[in-house]
Write an enzyme that holds these catalytic residues in place. Structure first.
Site, short mmCIF file in Angstrom:
data_model
loop_
_atom_site.label_atom_id
_atom_site.label_comp_id
_atom_site.label_asym_id
_atom_site.label_seq_id
_atom_site.Cartn_x
_atom_site.Cartn_y
_atom_site.Cartn_z
CE LYS A 1 -3.88 -2.41 2.09
NZ LYS A 1 -4.62 -2.84 3.29
CD GLN B 1 -3.47 -4.40 6.46
OE1 GLN B 1 -3.32 -3.42 5.73
NE2 GLN B 1 -4.17 -5.46 6.09
CG ASP C 1 -9.88 0.19 4.80
OD1 ASP C 1 -9.72 -0.09 3.59
OD2 ASP C 1 -9.08 -0.15 5.69
#
Ligand code: NDP
Length: 284
Positions: A53, A97, A120
């Site tokens: 990422k 994460q 997200d």
């Protein structure tokens, strides 16, 4: 039949070239889009995802910051960092994460992220907005799957779609997006009786289970479009999906490979959401 590959690497590269241009346009207006990534613990797969990422951000002209904490970090340390990033004008997206170590309540961590930086799309209000058909941020993995359908010209209207898996991060938002796109959606899970019968009906089959090669060719309707979200490691260390690619490819019309299908698209859509967030902040 040999299925056509839905190539997430190629589509990702194409989309990311456009993102670089958008990031450069923002830079010309004095703004550099920024993403902060928080990693807690030593999970090997998470470390790889975070590295990918951060690298993708660099290539797309997006500023990134990485915060790594040991597995036994006190939750308050992480909450304080999120509060700091929420207030930081250089940061337009915050990603924690998953999975988190057991002493963390993942929901409360995700809820601590400012809604306008929740790239997200996991906060409850963003989930609600998606459900109402007015998403603020679409969760990256199902968003990537939708882009793969779009790029391949797969129409979803009136199709039978079956999603195997009902997690908050993949299965549920995937089902919602397919439903909004006009598919008739069935969601299967570990308590579903006769999974094979459901899968065999699917024009569109999405596997998000976390069980290596569980969906075999005999469970797939001839001509179905198959999206394999799973990322698993076999005993010999190789990556594989939730779909048994070898048997599925002879039955499906389109199929995503693992690796090289949904994975790169997830990262691509994270970049898209971060850019979108930066563009919105410029316009407010
Ligand atoms: P979860 O473990 O949160 O969810 C798995 C789902 O699969 C659950 O709903 C579970 O049902 C269901 N399931 C488990 N066993 C069966 C079974 N025997 N029959 C039918 N359903 C079953 O996983 P995630 O959704 O987070 O991830 C799924 C997979 O996708 C993993 O391999 C993960 O690594 C991968 N992944 C890949 C991403 C990418 O970018 N490509 C991004 C995110 C995840 P129940 O709810 O009843 O327990």
């Amino acid at each position: 039949m040999t299925a056509q590959l839905l190539d997430g690497v190629a589509l990702g590269q194409k989309l990311r070239a456009g993102f670089k241009q958008r990031a450069d346009e923002l830079a010309a207006q004095g703004m550099r889009p920024g993403l902060a990534v928080i990693l807690i613990g030593e999970d090997a797969a998470s470390q790889v995802y975070v590295r990918n990422k951060v690298n993708a951000c660099t290539q797309a002209g997006i500023h990134s910051e990485k915060y790594v904490y040991p597995c036994d970090v006190a939750p308050q340390v992480v909450f304080d960092k999120i509060a700091e990033l929420n207030a930081d004008a250089k940061i337009h997206g915050i990603l924690v994460q998953l999975p988190l170590p057991k002493h963390f309540d993942a929901d409360s961590v995700l809820e601590a992220i400012a809604p306008q930086k929740d790239v997200d799309g996991f906060r409850a209000e963003n989930v609600g907005a998606l459900m109402q058909g007015q998403p603020c941020f679409i969760p990256c993995t199902p968003y990537g799957a939708m882009k793969l359908f779009e790029a391949a010209g797969v129409s979803l209207k009136g199709k039978e779609a079956v999603v195997v898996g009902r997690s908050n991060i993949v299965g549920k938002p995937m089902a919602m997006l397919l439903m909004h796109a006009g598919a008739t959606v069935t969601v299967c899970h570990s308590q579903t009786s006769d999974l094979k019968a459901h899968c065999r009906r699917a024009d569109i089959l999405v596997a998000a289970i976390g069980k290596p090669k569980m969906i075999t060719g005999d469970m797939i309707k001839p001509g179905a479009v198959v999206i394999d979200v799973g990322i698993n490691r076999t005993a010999d260390g190789k990556l594989c999906g939730d779909v048994d690619f070898e048997s599925a490819k002879d039955v499906a019309s389109f199929i995503t490979p693992v690796p090289g299908g949904v994975g790169p698209m997830t990262i691509t859509m994270l970049l898209a959401n971060t850019l979108e967030s930066a563009e919105r902040s410029l316009n407010t």
